[in-house]
Write a protein that holds these residues in place. Structure first.
Motif, PDB file in Angstrom:
ATOM      1  N   LYS A 164       6.216   9.455  -4.685  1.00 55.88           N
ATOM      2  CA  LYS A 164       6.939  10.732  -4.666  1.00 55.88           C
ATOM      3  C   LYS A 164       7.401  11.138  -6.053  1.00 55.88           C
ATOM      4  CE  LYS A 164      10.537  13.152  -2.051  1.00 55.88           C
ATOM      5  NZ  LYS A 164      11.543  13.019  -0.958  1.00 55.88           N
ATOM      6  N   ASP A 165       7.724  10.157  -6.921  1.00 61.62           N
ATOM      7  CA  ASP A 165       8.200  10.476  -8.266  1.00 61.62           C
ATOM      8  C   ASP A 165       7.066  10.743  -9.258  1.00 61.62           C
ATOM      9  OD1 ASP A 165       7.149   7.974  -8.645  1.00 61.62           O
ATOM     10  OD2 ASP A 165       9.017   7.013  -9.273  1.00 61.62           O
ATOM     11  N   GLY A 166       5.816  10.726  -8.753  1.00 59.00           N
ATOM     12  CA  GLY A 166       4.668  11.030  -9.603  1.00 59.00           C
ATOM     13  C   GLY A 166       4.057   9.836 -10.298  1.00 59.00           C
ATOM     14  N   THR A 167       4.621   8.651 -10.105  1.00 60.77           N
ATOM     15  CA  THR A 167       4.050   7.451 -10.712  1.00 60.77           C
ATOM     16  C   THR A 167       2.878   6.950  -9.866  1.00 60.77           C
ATOM     17  OG1 THR A 167       5.606   6.016  -9.538  1.00 60.77           O
ATOM     18  CG2 THR A 167       6.229   6.769 -11.741  1.00 60.77           C
ATOM     19  N   THR A 168       1.967   6.225 -10.524  1.00 66.84           N
ATOM     20  CA  THR A 168       0.776   5.739  -9.831  1.00 66.84           C
ATOM     21  C   THR A 168       0.576   4.255 -10.089  1.00 66.84           C
ATOM     22  OG1 THR A 168      -0.696   6.189 -11.705  1.00 66.84           O
ATOM     23  CG2 THR A 168      -0.388   7.971 -10.112  1.00 66.84           C
ATOM     24  N   GLU A 169      -0.212   3.638  -9.223  1.00 63.77           N
ATOM     25  CA  GLU A 169      -0.699   2.294  -9.476  1.00 63.77           C
ATOM     26  C   GLU A 169      -1.768   2.363 -10.569  1.00 63.77           C
ATOM     27  OE1 GLU A 169       0.149  -0.752  -7.941  1.00 63.77           O
ATOM     28  OE2 GLU A 169       1.853   0.463  -7.255  1.00 63.77           O
ATOM     29  N   SER A 170      -2.125   1.220 -11.131  1.00 63.25           N
ATOM     30  CA  SER A 170      -3.133   1.224 -12.187  1.00 63.25           C
ATOM     31  C   SER A 170      -4.545   1.258 -11.618  1.00 63.25           C
ATOM     32  CB  SER A 170      -2.964   0.006 -13.095  1.00 63.25           C
ATOM     33  OG  SER A 170      -3.044  -1.194 -12.336  1.00 63.25           O
ATOM     34  N   VAL A 171      -4.755   0.670 -10.436  1.00 62.26           N
ATOM     35  CA  VAL A 171      -6.085   0.651  -9.815  1.00 62.26           C
ATOM     36  C   VAL A 171      -5.949   0.833  -8.310  1.00 62.26           C
ATOM     37  CG1 VAL A 171      -7.096  -0.863 -11.566  1.00 62.26           C
ATOM     38  CG2 VAL A 171      -6.111  -1.863  -9.496  1.00 62.26           C
ATOM     39  N   VAL A 172      -7.040   1.219  -7.696  1.00 68.01           N
ATOM     40  CA  VAL A 172      -7.124   1.251  -6.235  1.00 68.01           C
ATOM     41  C   VAL A 172      -7.984   0.082  -5.786  1.00 68.01           C
ATOM     42  CG1 VAL A 172      -6.925   3.757  -6.203  1.00 68.01           C
ATOM     43  CG2 VAL A 172      -9.195   2.705  -6.152  1.00 68.01           C
ATOM     44  N   ALA A 173      -7.870  -0.267  -4.513  1.00 68.45           N
ATOM     45  CA  ALA A 173      -8.740  -1.294  -3.945  1.00 68.45           C
ATOM     46  C   ALA A 173     -10.139  -0.703  -3.747  1.00 68.45           C
ATOM     47  CB  ALA A 173      -8.178  -1.795  -2.620  1.00 68.45           C
ATOM     48  N   THR A 174     -11.076  -1.556  -3.411  1.00 68.98           N
ATOM     49  CA  THR A 174     -12.482  -1.163  -3.293  1.00 68.98           C
ATOM     50  C   THR A 174     -12.670   0.055  -2.392  1.00 68.98           C
ATOM     51  OG1 THR A 174     -13.175  -3.449  -3.621  1.00 68.98           O
ATOM     52  CG2 THR A 174     -14.762  -1.973  -2.602  1.00 68.98           C
ATOM     53  N   ILE A 175     -13.396   1.034  -2.893  1.00 72.88           N
ATOM     54  CA  ILE A 175     -13.767   2.196  -2.088  1.00 72.88           C
ATOM     55  C   ILE A 175     -14.803   1.756  -1.061  1.00 72.88           C
ATOM     56  CG2 ILE A 175     -14.824   4.490  -2.120  1.00 72.88           C
ATOM     57  CD1 ILE A 175     -12.124   4.419  -3.503  1.00 72.88           C
ATOM     58  N   THR A 176     -14.507   1.962   0.213  1.00 74.34           N
ATOM     59  CA  THR A 176     -15.438   1.603   1.283  1.00 74.34           C
ATOM     60  C   THR A 176     -15.993   2.871   1.926  1.00 74.34           C
ATOM     61  OG1 THR A 176     -13.629   1.470   2.902  1.00 74.34           O
ATOM     62  CG2 THR A 176     -14.191  -0.552   1.721  1.00 74.34           C
ATOM     63  N   THR A 177     -16.725   2.712   2.993  1.00 71.90           N
ATOM     64  CA  THR A 177     -17.397   3.862   3.611  1.00 71.90           C
ATOM     65  C   THR A 177     -16.467   4.719   4.463  1.00 71.90           C
ATOM     66  OG1 THR A 177     -18.106   2.433   5.430  1.00 71.90           O
ATOM     67  CG2 THR A 177     -19.654   2.744   3.617  1.00 71.90           C
ATOM     68  N   THR A 178     -15.220   4.294   4.622  1.00 76.88           N
ATOM     69  CA  THR A 178     -14.221   5.125   5.297  1.00 76.88           C
ATOM     70  C   THR A 178     -12.835   4.722   4.803  1.00 76.88           C
ATOM     71  OG1 THR A 178     -13.255   5.791   7.424  1.00 76.88           O
ATOM     72  CG2 THR A 178     -14.087   3.546   7.281  1.00 76.88           C
ATOM     73  N   GLN A 179     -11.946   5.699   4.716  1.00 76.17           N
ATOM     74  CA  GLN A 179     -10.566   5.406   4.317  1.00 76.17           C
ATOM     75  C   GLN A 179      -9.638   5.260   5.516  1.00 76.17           C
ATOM     76  OE1 GLN A 179      -9.450   4.768   1.056  1.00 76.17           O
ATOM     77  NE2 GLN A 179     -11.658   4.674   0.827  1.00 76.17           N
ATOM     78  N   ASP A 180     -10.059   5.770   6.659  1.00 71.52           N
ATOM     79  CA  ASP A 180      -9.231   5.687   7.872  1.00 71.52           C
ATOM     80  C   ASP A 180      -9.426   4.318   8.507  1.00 71.52           C
ATOM     81  OD1 ASP A 180      -7.537   6.317   9.928  1.00 71.52           O
ATOM     82  OD2 ASP A 180      -8.968   7.576  11.008  1.00 71.52           O
ATOM     83  N   ARG A 181      -8.933   3.287   7.801  1.00 74.09           N
ATOM     84  CA  ARG A 181      -9.104   1.912   8.237  1.00 74.09           C
ATOM     85  C   ARG A 181      -7.960   1.076   7.670  1.00 74.09           C
ATOM     86  NH1 ARG A 181     -13.718  -1.271   5.081  1.00 74.09           N
ATOM     87  NH2 ARG A 181     -12.222  -2.942   5.517  1.00 74.09           N
ATOM     88  N   ASN A 182      -7.831  -0.112   8.170  1.00 71.65           N
ATOM     89  CA  ASN A 182      -6.787  -1.012   7.685  1.00 71.65           C
ATOM     90  C   ASN A 182      -7.388  -2.387   7.404  1.00 71.65           C
ATOM     91  OD1 ASN A 182      -4.296  -1.957   6.969  1.00 71.65           O
ATOM     92  ND2 ASN A 182      -3.427  -1.952   9.041  1.00 71.65           N
ATOM     93  N   PRO A 183      -7.437  -2.810   6.127  1.00 70.29           N
ATOM     94  CA  PRO A 183      -6.881  -2.158   4.940  1.00 70.29           C
ATOM     95  C   PRO A 183      -7.808  -1.078   4.399  1.00 70.29           C
ATOM     96  CG  PRO A 183      -7.910  -4.225   4.319  1.00 70.29           C
ATOM     97  CD  PRO A 183      -7.995  -4.153   5.823  1.00 70.29           C
ATOM     98  N   ASN A 184      -7.242  -0.239   3.515  1.00 71.01           N
ATOM     99  CA  ASN A 184      -8.065   0.770   2.840  1.00 71.01           C
ATOM    100  C   ASN A 184      -7.793   0.728   1.347  1.00 71.01           C
ATOM    101  OD1 ASN A 184      -5.669   2.264   2.399  1.00 71.01           O
ATOM    102  ND2 ASN A 184      -5.920   3.341   4.338  1.00 71.01           N
ATOM    103  N   SER A 185      -8.228   1.739   0.634  1.00 74.56           N
ATOM    104  CA  SER A 185      -8.120   1.718  -0.829  1.00 74.56           C
ATOM    105  C   SER A 185      -6.738   2.063  -1.337  1.00 74.56           C
ATOM    106  CB  SER A 185      -9.142   2.690  -1.438  1.00 74.56           C
ATOM    107  OG  SER A 185     -10.448   2.334  -1.058  1.00 74.56           O
ATOM    108  N   GLY A 186      -5.858   2.523  -0.461  1.00 77.04           N
ATOM    109  CA  GLY A 186      -4.510   2.909  -0.859  1.00 77.04           C
ATOM    110  C   GLY A 186      -4.178   4.309  -0.373  1.00 77.04           C
ATOM    111  N   LEU A 187      -2.872   4.620  -0.351  1.00 76.45           N
ATOM    112  CA  LEU A 187      -2.390   5.887   0.194  1.00 76.45           C
ATOM    113  C   LEU A 187      -1.753   6.742  -0.896  1.00 76.45           C
ATOM    114  CD1 LEU A 187      -0.702   4.407   3.397  1.00 76.45           C
ATOM    115  CD2 LEU A 187      -3.070   5.172   3.105  1.00 76.45           C
ATOM    116  N   VAL A 188      -1.845   8.046  -0.722  1.00 80.16           N
ATOM    117  CA  VAL A 188      -1.320   9.011  -1.683  1.00 80.16           C
ATOM    118  C   VAL A 188      -0.139   9.737  -1.055  1.00 80.16           C
ATOM    119  CG1 VAL A 188      -1.847  11.089  -3.032  1.00 80.16           C
ATOM    120  CG2 VAL A 188      -3.588   9.304  -2.737  1.00 80.16           C
ATOM    121  N   TYR A 189       1.048   9.699  -1.722  1.00 76.44           N
ATOM    122  CA  TYR A 189       2.195  10.447  -1.202  1.00 76.44           C
ATOM    123  C   TYR A 189       1.847  11.923  -1.154  1.00 76.44           C
ATOM    124  CZ  TYR A 189       6.506  13.030  -0.947  1.00 76.44           C
ATOM    125  OH  TYR A 189       7.464  13.935  -0.563  1.00 76.44           O
ATOM    126  N   CYS A 190       2.252  12.541  -0.074  1.00 73.47           N
ATOM    127  CA  CYS A 190       1.960  13.959   0.103  1.00 73.47           C
ATOM    128  C   CYS A 190       2.917  14.507   1.147  1.00 73.47           C
ATOM    129  CB  CYS A 190       0.507  14.139   0.563  1.00 73.47           C
ATOM    130  SG  CYS A 190      -0.004  15.839   0.825  1.00 73.47           S
TER     131      CYS A 190
END
Length: 444
Positions: A310-336
């Protein structure tokens, strides 16, 4: 000029990497059966899908051709005639044109040794990895690359057939082979079968050089380890074999310091996330990737990190991009902030962001997205699901760049022994300008 064959070509990360390096090359053949990837490849690399040459064909002629190709609309199963008939005539013509414009033979099982163009320099093959997953092993499902099991990952053995046919027909084998897959292929479960593959290549006259490379060491903020094997044709020339081995010992891309010295760019995650929702396109994409509030999605929010907060800060990397993000685990979530009623305060990575995290330019993605927006046939062409799948199935472009940047030096070594006049003046100038970064002799 490198003559490139892309088997299991997907959206063409190999061709994109070569374009970025500036190495003179020509893609002489592709092999891809997924209609989404076929269209996307043409849009990325040809900038458009030009149907003008084929508009005199009847829809029946186009449909008959496509029906015989062995296409898929999900990259897993063949597409039946009923599914093909659901597409509009215009979309069928676009698929036809994309196949023709990219010299695509579609079905790897139908590719013969004689189909591979003469004097192929680089033959890349990134066969499906699904059957190498740990999940399939523990679920006791058929998996792995055992030739007899005929799994999707077992498509590797189609490459064996093609090279064997080339050998028996007396055709010149490709000078360099490049394989990409998940690191699990080297594990104990698959070592016997993969060893069989490496032994086959050695018998043909190739020297195999293996490496596990992580995208985060090549300027891309994604933790993605993949196994690569470069196979250089040396025949029985022992001096050339030792030269190749020495070259790869001295220029090992697994050496993090080497990768940091020479990769083309250093991207930060904040530069790739599209969180400016005053842009109506970014806003709509964000809405599409904000799921409904459900117990399973709530659990996803608890188990996966906020890569943008929410404060605009980010992680340095995301986890591996897979063929779908609607899964657990996924590459990470974006505040919105909820952009529609009933949505959570987070979203998944959008397909646009996933493409960019695989090393493609935003302009590449926008050509695909524009085609989707303008297509009269929304059904089954470039859905968010298919876009996510294409990104997850691809190879990080920036990693491939580093691998390809070594090939002119390897080619020069081969030519030094085979045919010193084979390198064009243009390539000699390019190679000479690049050679200083390589170490040829023993390390100091």
């Amino acid at each position: 000029m490198l003559r490139l064959v892309e088997a299991f070509s997907g959206i063409g990360s190999q061709a994109k990497a070569l374009e970025n390096t500036g190495i003179p090359f020509e893609t002489v053949m592709t092999v891809e059966w997924d209609i989404n990837a076929i269209l996307a490849y043409c849009l990325i690399h040809k900038k458009t899908i030009d149907t003008s040459e084929f508009e005199n064909l009847s829809d029946e002629e186009v449909t008959d051709f496509l029906s015989a190709c062995g296409l898929s609309n999900d990259s897993k199963q063949p597409m039946n005639d009923k599914a093909l008939a659901l597409l509009s005539p215009e979309t069928r013509l676009q698929i036809y044109a994309a196949i023709k414009n990219t010299n695509n033979l579609v079905d790897i099982k139908k590719v013969r040794g004689e189909s591979v163009p003469e004097d192929t320099d680089v033959f890349v093959y990134s066969f499906p990895c699904q059957d190498l997953s740990a999940a399939r092993f523990w679920q006791k499902k058929a998996g792995g690359i055992r030739k007899e099991d005929k799994t999707r990952s077992g498509m590797l053995w189609e490459i064996e057939r093609i090279l064997s046919e080339m050998k028996s027909e007396g055709s010149k084998l490709p000078r360099i082979l490049l394989m990409e897959n998940v690191p699990a292929i080297t594990g104990s479960r698959y070592s016997k079968d993969f060893g069989r593959w490496k032994h086959f290549l050695e018998k043909l006259g190739y020297i195999n050089q293996s490496m596990v490379l992580d995208a985060r060491n090549f300027g891309i903020p994604q933790g993605r380890e993949r196994y690569f094997m470069v196979s250089v044709f040396t025949g029985d020339n022992e001096e050339l074999q030792e030269s190749v081995r020495q070259f790869y010992r001295n220029n090992n891309l697994e050496d993090r310091q080497h990768g940091e010295c020479f990769h083309r760019r250093e991207l930060e995650l904040k530069d790739l996330l599209r969180t400016d929702y005053s842009n109506p396109i970014y806003r709509q994409e964000a809405i599409e990737y904000q799921p409904n509030e459900t117990p399973s999605r709530h659990q996803i929010s608890l188990d996966n990190p906020l890569i943008y907060r929410k404060d605009g800060t980010t992680e340095s990397v995301v986890a591996t991009i897979t063929t779908t993000q609607d899964r657990n685990p996924n590459s990470g979530l974006v505040y919105c902030e909820p952009l529609k009623e009933g949505k959570p305060e987070w979203r998944y990575l959008t397909s646009r962001e996933c493409f960019m995290l695989m090393g493609f330019d935003e302009e590449d993605y926008e050509r695909i997205a524009s085609f989707k927006r303008e297509s009269p046939d929304k059904k089954g062409i470039f859905s968010n699901m298919s876009l996510d799948r294409m990104a997850g199935n691809s190879i990080v472009v920036d990693v491939l760049e580093e691998i390809f940047l070594q090939f002119p030096a390897v080619r020069e070594m081969q030519d030094r022994y085979e045919n010193p006049k084979a390198v064009s003046p243009e390539e000699k100038e390019w190679i000479s300008s690049f050679f200083p970064i390589f170490r040829w002799g023993a390390k100091n």
